[in-house]
Design an enzyme around this catalytic site. Structure first.
Site, PDB file in Angstrom:
ATOM      1  N   ARG A  55     -20.851 -10.374  -0.049  1.00  0.00           N
ATOM      2  CA  ARG A  55     -19.705  -9.451   0.056  1.00  0.00           C
ATOM      3  C   ARG A  55     -19.286  -9.446   1.570  1.00  0.00           C
ATOM      4  NH1 ARG A  55     -18.870  -6.893  -4.762  1.00  0.00           N
ATOM      5  NH2 ARG A  55     -20.496  -6.300  -5.871  1.00  0.00           N
ATOM      6  N   GLU A  68      -7.579  -3.348  -4.922  1.00  0.00           N
ATOM      7  CA  GLU A  68      -8.567  -4.101  -5.611  1.00  0.00           C
ATOM      8  C   GLU A  68      -8.943  -5.181  -5.044  1.00  0.00           C
ATOM      9  OE1 GLU A  68     -10.681  -5.038  -8.032  1.00  0.00           O
ATOM     10  OE2 GLU A  68     -10.081  -4.566  -9.913  1.00  0.00           O
ATOM     11  N   ASP A  69      -9.975  -5.973  -4.904  1.00  0.00           N
ATOM     12  CA  ASP A  69     -10.398  -7.321  -4.289  1.00  0.00           C
ATOM     13  C   ASP A  69      -9.420  -8.478  -4.914  1.00  0.00           C
ATOM     14  OD1 ASP A  69     -11.825  -7.051  -6.527  1.00  0.00           O
ATOM     15  OD2 ASP A  69     -13.713  -7.368  -5.644  1.00  0.00           O
ATOM     16  N   PHE A 107     -14.413 -19.858  -8.401  1.00  0.00           N
ATOM     17  CA  PHE A 107     -15.260 -18.572  -8.081  1.00  0.00           C
ATOM     18  C   PHE A 107     -15.423 -18.310  -6.426  1.00  0.00           C
ATOM     19  CE2 PHE A 107     -19.055 -16.097  -7.570  1.00  0.00           C
ATOM     20  CZ  PHE A 107     -18.609 -15.121  -8.297  1.00  0.00           C
ATOM     21  N   ASP A 150      -8.014 -10.881 -11.824  1.00  0.00           N
ATOM     22  CA  ASP A 150      -8.594 -12.288 -12.290  1.00  0.00           C
ATOM     23  C   ASP A 150      -8.045 -12.179 -13.944  1.00  0.00           C
ATOM     24  OD1 ASP A 150      -9.682 -14.643 -13.443  1.00  0.00           O
ATOM     25  OD2 ASP A 150     -11.661 -13.970 -13.167  1.00  0.00           O
TER      26      ASP A 150
HETATM   27  P1  IMP Z   1     -10.892  -9.108 -13.999  1.00  0.00           P
HETATM   28  O1  IMP Z   1     -11.103  -7.824 -14.807  1.00  0.00           O
HETATM   29  O2  IMP Z   1     -11.041 -10.180 -14.798  1.00  0.00           O
HETATM   30  O3  IMP Z   1      -9.330  -9.050 -13.531  1.00  0.00           O
HETATM   31  O4  IMP Z   1     -11.710  -9.126 -12.827  1.00  0.00           O
HETATM   32  C1  IMP Z   1     -11.832  -8.339 -11.954  1.00  0.00           C
HETATM   33  C2  IMP Z   1     -13.082  -8.277 -11.197  1.00  0.00           C
HETATM   34  O5  IMP Z   1     -13.854  -9.365 -11.433  1.00  0.00           O
HETATM   35  C3  IMP Z   1     -12.893  -8.166  -9.679  1.00  0.00           C
HETATM   36  O6  IMP Z   1     -12.513  -7.071  -9.190  1.00  0.00           O
HETATM   37  C4  IMP Z   1     -13.892  -8.760  -8.999  1.00  0.00           C
HETATM   38  O7  IMP Z   1     -14.919  -7.977  -8.752  1.00  0.00           O
HETATM   39  C5  IMP Z   1     -14.522 -10.016 -10.056  1.00  0.00           C
HETATM   40  N1  IMP Z   1     -13.993 -11.225  -9.887  1.00  0.00           N
HETATM   41  C6  IMP Z   1     -13.032 -12.004 -10.356  1.00  0.00           C
HETATM   42  N2  IMP Z   1     -12.983 -13.086  -9.943  1.00  0.00           N
HETATM   43  C7  IMP Z   1     -13.978 -13.053  -8.792  1.00  0.00           C
HETATM   44  C8  IMP Z   1     -14.440 -14.297  -7.828  1.00  0.00           C
HETATM   45  O8  IMP Z   1     -13.887 -15.426  -7.966  1.00  0.00           O
HETATM   46  N3  IMP Z   1     -15.465 -13.824  -7.098  1.00  0.00           N
HETATM   47  C9  IMP Z   1     -16.016 -12.986  -7.524  1.00  0.00           C
HETATM   48  N4  IMP Z   1     -15.742 -12.012  -8.134  1.00  0.00           N
HETATM   49  C10 IMP Z   1     -14.667 -12.143  -9.068  1.00  0.00           C
HETATM   50 MG    MG Z   2     -13.791  -5.664  -8.493  1.00  0.00          MG
END
Ligand code: IMP
Ligand code: MG
Length: 180
Positions: free
Chosen positions: A164, A98-99, A151, A102
């Site tokens: 990106r 994963e990148d 963010f 969150d």
């Molecule tokens: P989660 O499901 O809330 O854990 O979010 C995961 C996805 O949300 C990541 O794979 C990202 O694509 C996106 N994401 C979460 N935080 C950020 C951020 O700070 N910038 C850009 N994309 C984010």
């Molecule tokens: Mg993602």
């Protein structure tokens, strides 16, 4: 594009060095496990490519597109399986790449999906880990850096599909959200 960045959190050099350390650790962990490396599109691509090039073991690669963010800075809470993977995960050791993690919603969904399909083991390596955002109790076994609840863009992370391709991770200027 660079003018829209308020500050750089991690440079390309720092990222590549950290990926080298993760690759060594994962190569050791997975050396006899023939892992399936499952990249979460789209943000995970840059990290996954750099990571696997540094892993000196037999491994296969697949992709899945699960999306919660629809182009903005806030998650919608909805989750969609946009493209499924092609591999059969039954009995496989799956390493999700994963990148960023969150809220953990995406990861929770992925882990449940892979386990329901009979994966032997499921672990996660995320370039970034944002623990303050967490709403789901998920395990991130490996990660590159802990990041604050801001963010971020770059190195795979986007705002409305852009940024990106920045080679570093940075904080977007708040003026960018109000203008565009
Ligand atoms: P989660 O499901 O809330 O854990 O979010 C995961 C996805 O949300 C990541 O794979 C990202 O694509 C996106 N994401 C979460 N935080 C950020 C951020 O700070 N910038 C850009 N994309 C984010
Ligand atoms: Mg993602």
């Amino acid at each position: 594009m660079n003018n829209d960045i308020a500050k750089v959190l991690y440079t390309d050099e720092q990222i590549q060095k950290r990926i080298g350390e993760l690759a060594d650790q994962l190569s050791e962990e997975y050396k006899d496990k023939n892992p399936l490396i499952l990249c979460v599109l789209t943000g995970g691509v840059l990290f996954t490519v750099d990571l696997i090039k540094k892993m000196d073991i037999m491994a296969q690669m697949d992709f899945i597109d699960v999306s919660t963010y629809f182009g903005g800075t806030e998650t919608t809470g909805e989750l969609k399986l946009i493209h499924d993977m092609t591999a059969d995960v039954k009995g496989r050791n799956v390493l999700i790449t994963e990148d960023i993690v969150d809220s953990g919603r995406t990861l929770q969904y992925m882990i449940d999906l892979l386990k329901s399909r009979g994966a032997k083991s499921v672990k996660t390596v995320s370039m970034l880990n944002k623990p303050e955002g967490r709403e789901f109790d998920v395990n991130v076994e490996y990660y590159g850096f802990l990041v604050p609840n801001e963010f971020l863009v770059g190195y795979g992370l986007d705002y409305k599909g852009y940024y990106r391709n920045l080679p570093y991770v940075g904080v977007l200027k708040p003026s960018v959200y109000s203008e565009k």
